[in-house]
Enzyme design. Sequence first.
Site, PDB file in Angstrom:
ATOM      1  N   GLU A 191     -48.216 -19.130   2.991  1.00  0.00           N
ATOM      2  CA  GLU A 191     -49.600 -19.174   3.437  1.00  0.00           C
ATOM      3  C   GLU A 191     -50.228 -17.809   3.197  1.00  0.00           C
ATOM      4  O   GLU A 191     -49.528 -16.787   3.135  1.00  0.00           O
ATOM      5  CB  GLU A 191     -49.669 -19.509   4.932  1.00  0.00           C
TER       6      GLU A 191
ATOM      7  N   SER B 113     -49.171 -23.963  -7.883  1.00  0.00           N
ATOM      8  CA  SER B 113     -48.307 -23.896  -6.703  1.00  0.00           C
ATOM      9  C   SER B 113     -49.154 -23.952  -5.435  1.00  0.00           C
ATOM     10  O   SER B 113     -50.376 -23.794  -5.460  1.00  0.00           O
ATOM     11  CB  SER B 113     -47.493 -22.605  -6.716  1.00  0.00           C
ATOM     12  N   HIS B 114     -48.471 -24.143  -4.291  1.00  0.00           N
ATOM     13  CA  HIS B 114     -49.202 -24.270  -3.025  1.00  0.00           C
ATOM     14  C   HIS B 114     -50.052 -23.036  -2.734  1.00  0.00           C
ATOM     15  O   HIS B 114     -51.222 -23.141  -2.361  1.00  0.00           O
ATOM     16  CB  HIS B 114     -48.218 -24.493  -1.874  1.00  0.00           C
ATOM     17  N   VAL B 115     -49.469 -21.842  -2.893  1.00  0.00           N
ATOM     18  CA  VAL B 115     -50.215 -20.637  -2.551  1.00  0.00           C
ATOM     19  C   VAL B 115     -51.399 -20.448  -3.494  1.00  0.00           C
ATOM     20  O   VAL B 115     -52.458 -19.945  -3.094  1.00  0.00           O
ATOM     21  CB  VAL B 115     -49.283 -19.400  -2.570  1.00  0.00           C
TER      22      VAL B 115
ATOM     23  N   ARG C 233     -54.024 -22.859  -2.276  1.00  0.00           N
ATOM     24  CA  ARG C 233     -54.567 -22.343  -1.021  1.00  0.00           C
ATOM     25  C   ARG C 233     -55.544 -21.200  -1.274  1.00  0.00           C
ATOM     26  O   ARG C 233     -56.584 -21.097  -0.619  1.00  0.00           O
ATOM     27  CB  ARG C 233     -53.407 -21.886  -0.136  1.00  0.00           C
TER      28      ARG C 233
END
Length: 1460
Positions: A1045, A1063-1065, A1068
């Site tokens: 996060e 990717s998730h980051v 985000r």
Amino acid sequence: MSSSVGYKLLNQGLLQSKLNSSGIPANTLFQAVCINQVSAQTRKSTSKKFSGNGLIIRKSNFAMGSRRPVTVFPHAVLTTDRDSGLTAKFNLDEGIELQINITTPSSGSATQIDFQTTYISDSLLLHWGGIRDGREKWVLPSRHPDGTKVHKNRALRTPFSKSGSNSFLKIEVEDPAIEAIEFLIFDESHNRWFKNNGNNFRVNLATKERFISNASVPEDLVQVQAYMRWERKGKQMYTPEQEKEEYEAARTELLEEVARGTSIQELRARLTKKSDTNDRKEPSHLDSKRIPDDLVQIQAYIRWEKAGKPNYSPDQQLREFEAARQDLQMELQKGASLDDIRKKITKGEIQTTVAKQLQSKKYFRTERIQRKKWDLMQIINKYEAQSVYAEQPITPKALTAVELFAKAKEEQDGSPVLNRSIYKINDKELLVHVTKPAGKTKVHLATDFAEPITLHWALSKNQAGEWVEPPPHVIPPGSVSLHGSVDTEFTLADSTHKVQSLEIEIEEDSFRGMPFVLHSAGNWIKNKGSDFYIDFVAKSKQVQKDAGDGKGTARALLDKIADMESEAQKSFMHRFNIAADLIDQAKDAGELGLAGILVWMRFMATRQLIWNKNYNVKPREISKAQDRLTDILQNIYTTHLQYRELIQMILSTVGRGGEGDVGQRIRDEILVIQRNNECKGGMMEEWHQKLHNNTSPDDVVICQALIDYIKNDFDIGAYWKTLNANGITKERLLSYDRAIHSEPNFRRDQKDSLLRDLGNYMRTLKAVHSGADLESAISNCMGYRSEGQGFMVGVKINPISGLPSGFPNLLEFVLEHVEDKNVEALLEGLLEARQELRPVLSKSSNRLKDLLFLDIALDSTVRTAIERGYEELNNAGPEKIMYFITMVLENLALSSDDNEDLIYCLKGWNSALSMLKSQNNQWALYAKSVLDRTRLALANKAEYYHRVLQPSAGYLGARLGVDQWAVNIFTEEIIRAGSAASLSSLLNRLDPVLRKTAHLGSWQLISPVEAVGYVVVVDELLAVQNKSYGQPTILVAKSVKGEEEIPDGTVAVLTPDMPDVLSHVSVRARNSKVCFATCFDPSILSDLQAKEGRLLRLKPTSADVIYSEVREDELAGASQTLLNKVAPSTLKLVRKQFRGRYAISSEEFTSEMVGAKSRNISYLKGKVPSWIGIPTSVALPFGVFEKVLSDNLNKEVAKNLENLKKKLKKEDFGSLKEIRETLLHLEAPPQLVQELRTKMKSSGMPWPGDEGEDRWKQAWMAIKKVWASKWNERAYFSTRKVKLDHDLLCMAVLVQEIINADYAFVIHTTNPSSGDSSEIYAEVVKGLGETLVGAYPGRALSFISKKNDLGSPQVLGYPSKPIGLFIRRSIIFRSDSNGEDLEGYAGAGLYDSVPIDEEEKVVLDYSSDPLIVDGKFRQSILSSIARAGSAIEELYGSPQDIEGVIRDGKIYVVQTRPQM
């Protein structure tokens, strides 16, 4: 001998002076013109590679570890003349003489030899034999004195007779074929041998042939005859000893012909005719005007200079010499005299230049080897070492009495600690504790000595260590003042602590420290032979840490090592024997046990531990202990393949040990040096005493320092430079038990003799101490027999059998090139040698450790060669740098137990080189991906060393009192000592070249947002992901994995790491409008890190990030921007209820039952083109988890969950893990099992329970893990950040059949980096998509495709991910929360998807992947992915975030959601 005989005879080097077998200077190239005819014949069979031993006239390179000509010291030989009587005397030992009288025969009678010696013994024997036909093997004469016995069919033993103070013996030799006798004298009862300087005594006899003629035979004819003998015998491979024997046999054959009346001219004519197979004509001789060899040498040198100083092949070399001779012959034919020619070609310094060049370099030599095409797949090792050491509860070791006293003093005093040391004194301890209370200096000393003990001390004022008498008011009561010092007795501290102590208080600040020694029971006690000294100045050096709990180590073993260190420090013999005793325990402990031994041995090798303390030990005892330890390590290497890397690292710290009595020769041969060179006093005598007392690896350095001192015209600065460069200071020389106080001081007339003798002695020292020394390692494997006088006397090491064909010549090539400035050819030779050696190392052998030390030496030489070759690369193009990378990477792979990833990196570099050579315009982009993967492999290697070695270094270092700095850099130094550091340096050189060529720039923009904030530098984004920054913050994070996060208050994340764009980051960051970019330029990154705490503005452009410092008043606007990024307070979750269904089919998916993930899959079915597959799905809807939790089966779980949630509300975040573990104990209600079975079967999906109860249990565990992922840290903190009520988050579970994918992909139908809606951006990985969306290192293949040209995808980057995930046909349970439905909140990817079966991790080989190597296949796959993305976006009418897989070329979409 081999087909390279011509090369060996004629290519020993341009213009090098040689020695023939008699020790007479000769020149193998220019002895006589006839030898050129031999060269013509042999040139046909000369290999372009080294391929055999050849016929070597000089002493073998391997014999003395040197490529220079070796002076031969002939044995003492007594030669008889016809009809004469000779007497000779020899000094056998001090006061013991041997006299020999020889009566030579008349025709037909026997030769009589009388022996007389002053040595008296009842068991004195003559150990003797005859020499016939020039052979070394003794023949046993049939006639011998009474009492003679045959010994092992190899020698005769004849007893001496005593008479008064002498012993006598007479023998007669009547066999006319015996040309000499050789002998030794042996005292059998005392096992004492008398030798001739280590060799046999020899008496040459007057044979019949000698009487006939005293003629000699020219050396060139002997060479031709030797060549013909070699051809007749089938061109065999000969050892150096056999070569010499063959050469002398050839000489004997020619002498016999001369004795029979053949003239030298007739011999030359016969030999010339036989050898002239190429009809080459002998250059005409102009009578006495034969051209001297030195003039031909100079002419050849001039030709070589004019040609640009090239390296010549053997054929070119021969042609050049002939051409040089013909040049001068033509001058003679024109009428010039030899004097005219000499004046003409020896201008200026040319003659001196030639002479110098001859001593140091061979111009005409094999330029480089032809490397074999090794199958890299055959050298893959997959041995992952495992620690089998059982972690057992270990009771903390009780503190010693001194440690308890020290702890109590610290607690009582509370003052700043200036210095604190505990010294080990045998099995006792001494504490020195210095504090600074209220401006005073207080020194506490304590010891657990039981006997009375006195402190003999003073103070230091101007310089550390000086002895200044303390002022009277400082001296404790009861002390005795002496001249310049004080004696103070220790007293019992108190009844609590069983120690003696004393305290000294010093008010003045003018004193800087305290020197002292101890006195007890008539003995002075010092610190490693020197005074103790305690510093009063507070040091910046870190205080030694406590040993800690030993986690991650084989603690029981390390404790035993620490307990035995006081014994080990007595001598190397003690240390090596203790290590040998502990090896079995280390082996049983597995990887961590052997790591502990390595740490201990390396602390020793780096002089962190005492080498010798108050104990005299003979060098042969040290070498015997080394032998024992290395033999055990050799056996483990053979039987435990997974520990080979650790074993070789341990061996490199220990040294080879002795072969025979090599250790004893260290003692004996220093005496030879002193005797030969009249240097029996001063430094040499002090060194002699040190060597006799306890030899160590320092002696190799001291010997080299002496050699450098002499070579540099007796410059003492050169002596100290060599010592200091290798860690030996004056203080260290003084610290030896037998200290070296003096500096060397030799006479100039001793120079040549000293260099010769010290050079010989160096080999003896290296034989024991230097395992990684290349020349001695080669000599030990290839075999040698010393012919030196007084050095390595009688040493004969047999060559190791079973080595690959041509291996000796390959090693000779390495030695020839080992000092080359341009190292490319040397590196090729080193690697070829390691490749040839590799299969031999896999076989058990009693000489295996010699091969292991050779491999270690070759490995070490690669590193030093690369470091020397950096200059060669300064102006090199990318092709050469890439080639060097392949060589260093190959070397690293050959040294690694688990090298699969390294091998695939190497294959990738080979592919990149091929692309570059074929001018493929994608070569730089592809090479950049290989470079990134190689960096990841190096990082994994470093992490492995740190994980396995550093805990042991920390724990053992603390136990042994090793300097903290040495502990801190332990792993770093291990890495620096290998190829990994060199490889990293080469990658750093190439990286900017590739980025420039591929137009990549210094940045990759993932979320291009302008930002203003304060720079904060962190190691890991993961470590601060839960932090909340109170001001706008630009994070410079060294590590970003992809699943983290982004902390509150962060406006930018800049990193050298390479998370995937999808990717998730990354998602985000884009959703939160946070600037996110990867920086590839280390200098830019360093500059950003240096600006920590400053306020910067970041302005991303299309391919760059421009940054500048700004004023504080510019922050106001940025703060408002930051506030605007906070999630709106209207973002809310709606609690979902259980609707009475445990399982539903895809036709029943509604917003009340499942999340957007499930509904979108249902929506796609039947609407997308038929070439896009949609997997069959069912689901466990919202509320099922809560229903299961409330079931009576799970009351205890529900109760525990409530208690843990209360802890969580109190911000006990450790309870998150406890919650997840608790939920795994849920039981499945029977109705849930029944409904799920029915829905799956009716939908055509396999039911896990049909494969057995255990299979259903696996499925149920996977479902529970999906539910439990609601409480994973990343998801929990994400909801907290946007102020969502975590309790309202509900989790449905989407059930799908897994497609065993060849590739997986993620599509964003609007380019996320640029925001360009006209192009699709996608990433592709090999295997399952978890490596793409999860925190797996490396980059995916990325590409863009214009929506108006979907058939022409453009690759942006090739893959660097080392791992792919693959799975059998199975079922996956995917998380599907109601958080994923919220607009403006990227809830997808926060929770887990869990397959029934565990994925298999496979190390990927992209060099054979059609997606990489087949352009047409790649275009087809990528364009299909782009077309699928375009079709789904068109279906929804908005940008989509799509996940899918490819199996056998078919596209499957597994989920889609709106692109955030």
